[in-house]
Structure formats: C-alpha cells, structure tokens
Design a protein around this motif. Structure first.
Motif, short mmCIF file in Angstrom:
data_model
loop_
_atom_site.label_atom_id
_atom_site.label_comp_id
_atom_site.label_asym_id
_atom_site.label_seq_id
_atom_site.Cartn_x
_atom_site.Cartn_y
_atom_site.Cartn_z
N GLY A 220 0.77 -1.23 0.00
CA GLY A 220 0.00 0.00 0.00
C GLY A 220 0.81 1.28 0.00
N GLN A 221 2.14 1.18 -0.03
CA GLN A 221 2.99 2.36 0.04
C GLN A 221 3.78 2.55 -1.26
OE1 GLN A 221 2.90 4.44 2.75
NE2 GLN A 221 1.29 3.07 3.51
N LEU A 222 3.94 3.80 -1.67
CA LEU A 222 4.68 4.13 -2.89
C LEU A 222 6.18 4.02 -2.62
CD1 LEU A 222 2.63 7.24 -4.07
CD2 LEU A 222 2.53 4.92 -5.00
N PHE A 223 6.85 3.16 -3.38
CA PHE A 223 8.27 2.87 -3.21
C PHE A 223 9.11 3.92 -3.94
CE2 PHE A 223 12.07 0.32 -4.54
CZ PHE A 223 12.56 0.05 -3.27
N GLU A 224 10.10 4.50 -3.23
CA GLU A 224 10.99 5.50 -3.81
C GLU A 224 10.21 6.65 -4.46
OE1 GLU A 224 14.77 5.41 -3.94
OE2 GLU A 224 14.02 4.36 -2.17
N LYS A 225 9.21 7.12 -3.74
CA LYS A 225 8.30 8.14 -4.29
C LYS A 225 9.04 9.42 -4.68
CE LYS A 225 5.68 10.34 -1.43
NZ LYS A 225 4.61 10.66 -0.45
N GLN A 226 9.93 9.90 -3.83
CA GLN A 226 10.60 11.16 -4.12
C GLN A 226 11.45 11.07 -5.39
OE1 GLN A 226 12.69 12.10 -0.48
NE2 GLN A 226 10.96 13.26 0.33
N ALA A 227 12.11 9.93 -5.59
CA ALA A 227 12.93 9.76 -6.79
C ALA A 227 12.06 9.76 -8.04
CB ALA A 227 13.73 8.47 -6.69
#
Length: 286
Positions: free
Chosen positions: A38-45
C-alpha cells in the motif's frame, strides 16, 4: 478511484478530448510507481524524474511537487494495503492539432493503481533476451509517451521467444526496451552512464546504492556487444521486474547459463532494502 486533473474521481467522470495532444503526438510524459503493501516505493525519486521530464518537454503544470505527491498518496491509500503499481500520465493538454506548442493550454493528468505481483519465477530462474538495433531518438532520458520503438522491440523479442530486447547503438549496449541493463565481469558491475541515451531507472539508482553498501565495485561505463556476450553475469532492473537475471542472449548462454552470485547478492540485498522500507512505513502509520 482515479486521479483526474488533481482530483480523485470515478472512472465515469473521466473524459479525454479527441484533441488531446497525447493522442495526436504522444505529447506527454508518465511515471510508474511501485506499490509495496500500500505504500509508494521511492516516491521522491519518481517525482524528481517526473518533473525533470516535464521540464525538458516544456509541460508546465499547476501542481507543485509536494501537492501532487500528496494526491498520489491519497490514490495509493484508496488502493489499499496490497502490492501493485501506480501509473501516472500527464499530457500537454487538448488543443486543435498543430505541430507547434499552443500558447494557452492546460495539461491533462490521469493516474490510477493496479494490482501487480513480482514475476517471482523469472526473478529466481532468469530470462532469455535478444539484441536489437537501438533506433530511438537521442533523448531517452525523458520518460515520454513515445514508446513505439520500445513496443516494436519488445514484440520482436516475444516473437523470438525472448523476454526482453537489449538495445545496441553503434556497437555499444544502451538498455532494455523497458529496463536498465547491467553486466558483471570479474566481480565488477557495469552499466551505461545515465546520459541522454538511456532512461535512468529508479531501481537502477537503488542498485547503485546497494552495490556501494555491499562493497561491490560499480562502474557507470558503457560496454560493447562483445563484452555483453562474454560477461560472467547479466541482469536487468525495472520498477516492475526488480532485479531479473538474464541467462541467455541471442540463444547463447551467459556465463554458466544460470543466475550468478553477484546478481543473487544484489537480489538478497534488495529484498532487505524493501523490508526496511516496510518497517519505516509501518512505524509512520502507527
């Protein structure tokens, strides 16, 4: 739910104009975010690369990076706690067809989530690949909607019984049709520099960090097709394929024809990296 021009809406509320420049010209960019639990992986990148792509193609959006990231979190929360991916596409917008860029035009954004499970058998056992001429343009660093060369290359691979097409430009290896490519020779990892001839993958960035932590030599240097075929190991990375060994190319085995020790070491380290990511998100939710 869908993210449509900054708002969460139902599918019935989405209407794409026939004048959308994404339809006419492929005039737009996109990102694919991996979702773990349920979580976005490496969202900032991913967000950084998205805004870099928009800058390079001169798409100006009314959403700043922080506000859009918050909306993506809402979309992922609506998706639930499973594994999947979030697809986000931004076109220049709708305007009468002309090759020049209209002065006044509002971008069109569409995002949605889909369930997705990692291809475990391919990750464990490896895949066959084939080489093909890299006939793409010279700004592959832009994650553009113009993917016809990639699509044709992947279809060529499928018809040849391979799982990925490896691009060769003037005798040098660039990347896969939908992946970054790495070779291992004498324990040293090599991959094409992150310049205009490849798309710098987010998983590629993670692998470079992991290699440093694991003490594995890593070089951003291009290799020739001959070096590719003579490599001890070859593997590819992408958001959806994670780290996948390549065990044969053009029907010739790579190394022993099985996933190699450096690739296995990276896979294990990547899995630990994901576990740390999971723990951080669990703690942030509690």
């Amino acid at each position: 739910m869908f993210l449509w021009n900054g708002e969460l809406v139902s599918e019935e509320e989405i209407q794409v104009s026939y004048n959308d420049r994404g339809y006419y010209f492929g005039d737009g960019v996109y990102e694919v975010f991996r979702i773990y639990r349920g979580q976005l992986f490496e969202k900032q990148a991913h967000m950084k690369r998205l805004y870099q792509s928009m800058h390079l193609v001169r798409i100006h959006v009314p959403w700043d990076e922080e506000a859009l990231a918050a909306k993506l979190d809402e979309l992922a929360a609506d998706f639930g706690n499973g594994d999947g991916y979030l697809y986000l596409q931004i076109t220049r917008g709708a305007a009468p067809r002309t090759h020049t860029i209209p002065d006044q035009i509002d971008p069109v954004m569409l995002g949605y989530c889909e369930p997705y499970a990692s291809p475990i058998s391919q990750i464990k056992q490896g895949i066959p690949a084939m080489t093909t001429e890299d006939i793409r343009w010279h700004q592959c660093n832009i994650k553009s909607l113009n993917l016809l060369p990639n699509t044709l290359a992947r279809q060529q691979a499928k018809e040849a019984g391979a799982e990925e097409a490896i691009f060769i430009r003037e005798g040098m290896v660039t990347e896969g049709s939908a992946s970054n490519l790495f070779i291992v020779t004498g324990g040293v990892i090599r991959t094409h520099p992150a310049d205009r001839l490849i798309l710098e993958g987010i998983t590629r960035q993670v692998i470079e960090r992991i290699a440093e932590e694991e003490g594995i030599p890593f070089e951003n240097t291009a290799c020739s097709q001959d070096e590719l075929m003579a490599a001890d190991e070859v593997f590819l990375t992408s958001t959806t394929r994670e780290i996948t060994p390549v065990i044969s190319i053009d029907n010739q085995p790579i190394g022993s024809g099985t996933p190699g020790p450096v690739t296995r070491q990276l896979q294990e380290a990547f899995n630990r990296f994901k576990l740390v990511f999971d723990r951080k998100n669990i703690l942030s939710i509690q």
